[in-house]
Design an enzyme around this catalytic site. Structure first.
Site, PDB file in Angstrom:
ATOM      1  N   SER A 126       0.793  -1.221   0.000  1.00  0.00           N
ATOM      2  CA  SER A 126       0.000   0.000   0.000  1.00  0.00           C
ATOM      3  C   SER A 126       0.830   1.278   0.000  1.00  0.00           C
ATOM      4  O   SER A 126       1.646   1.497  -0.888  1.00  0.00           O
ATOM      5  CB  SER A 126      -0.947  -0.043   1.211  1.00  0.00           C
ATOM      6  OG  SER A 126      -1.932   0.940   1.119  1.00  0.00           O
ATOM      7  N   ASP A 177      -9.756  -6.395  -3.864  1.00  0.00           N
ATOM      8  CA  ASP A 177      -9.228  -5.038  -3.995  1.00  0.00           C
ATOM      9  C   ASP A 177      -9.392  -4.604  -5.447  1.00  0.00           C
ATOM     10  O   ASP A 177      -8.571  -4.906  -6.302  1.00  0.00           O
ATOM     11  CB  ASP A 177      -7.756  -5.004  -3.583  1.00  0.00           C
ATOM     12  CG  ASP A 177      -7.175  -3.596  -3.604  1.00  0.00           C
ATOM     13  OD1 ASP A 177      -7.883  -2.654  -4.020  1.00  0.00           O
ATOM     14  OD2 ASP A 177      -6.001  -3.441  -3.218  1.00  0.00           O
ATOM     15  N   HIS A 204      -7.786  -5.309   0.269  1.00  0.00           N
ATOM     16  CA  HIS A 204      -6.562  -4.543   0.028  1.00  0.00           C
ATOM     17  C   HIS A 204      -5.411  -5.028   0.913  1.00  0.00           C
ATOM     18  O   HIS A 204      -4.305  -5.252   0.429  1.00  0.00           O
ATOM     19  CB  HIS A 204      -6.849  -3.060   0.267  1.00  0.00           C
ATOM     20  CG  HIS A 204      -5.662  -2.184   0.069  1.00  0.00           C
ATOM     21  ND1 HIS A 204      -4.983  -2.119  -1.131  1.00  0.00           N
ATOM     22  CD2 HIS A 204      -5.023  -1.337   0.922  1.00  0.00           C
ATOM     23  CE1 HIS A 204      -3.972  -1.268  -1.010  1.00  0.00           C
ATOM     24  NE2 HIS A 204      -3.977  -0.788   0.215  1.00  0.00           N
TER      25      HIS A 204
END
Length: 226
Positions: A126, A177, A204
């Site tokens: 991320s 995601d 995610h």
């Protein structure tokens, strides 16, 4: 543009204490440039591999996440040294919520792994892509492997820049995601030496949703690098 801290002398000031798992050492110190660093480290119980794993984190997490998930301990059991870094914040070096908007990227480019990590494999989920990808582009020859997990900032680089990176790469993402994973995958596919793994029924933060599957895939990738 990323402070990965590899290959330089250790911090001149350093303290350690134990928190949580007694095998995980929590360390704090100063880099040669007087920037504070905080990280968790687990040495291999039975050293078997020369590859060492550096784990970053997303916005809502910190290095403790990898201890809670058991990733640090598992890597140690399998013979790998593992280091989980706290990304810097504007107010607190351990505050992952402050990572957005951090300045001084050029300063961080001068810091290349202050933890004496060798043959590093970088795990970047991320928001940590904001740090990992610039380092990958400029210092990929110092990386033994790269594991992006739906990282941010992939749109900042051209297809040609990705083509130039020869680092073995495992692209990981969660099936659920539908935004950042798809966007990052569209760019990361230009890396010439990559494989892609989709974790089923995971979002995610797929490593949190499917930790067993994540660990199996990560270990298989690391073992393949030997």
């Amino acid at each position: 543009i990323f402070l990965l801290y590899v290959g330089l002398p250790g911090p001149p000031e350093q303290n350690s204490w134990f928190w949580g798992d007694p095998n995980v050492t929590v360390l704090a110190g100063l880099t040669p440039g007087n920037s504070p660093i905080f990280y968790r480290e687990v040495l291999p119980l039975n050293p078997a591999h020369r590859v060492e794993v550096v784990l970053l984190h997303g916005k809502a997490f910190n290095s403790h996440t990898w201890e809670q998930l058991g990733t640090l301990q598992l890597l140690s059991q399998r013979g790998y040294r593992a280091v989980a870094l706290d990304l810097p914040g504007d107010d607190s070096p351990t505050s992952a919520s402050q990572v957005v908007g951090i300045t001084g990227a050029h300063h961080h480019a001068q810091l290349i792994f202050d933890l004496e990590v060798q043959n590093a494999v970088l795990v970047s989920p991320s928001l940590s892509g904001h740090y990992a990808l610039p380092f990958l582009m400029r210092g990929h020859h110092q990386l033994h492997g790269f594991v992006p997990i739906a990282p941010t900032s992939t749109q900042n680089y051209t297809q040609e820049q990705f083509w130039a990176v020869k680092t073995p790469t495992l692209i990981l993402y969660g099936e659920l995601d539908h935004i950042l994973a798809r966007e990052s995958l569209r760019h990361l596919r230009h890396l010439p030496n990559h494989s892609v793994v989709k974790l089923r029924n995971a979002g995610h933060a797929c490593y949190l949703h499917k930790p067993q599957d994540f660990h199996l895939v990560l270990l298989a990738f690391l073992d393949h690098l030997l």
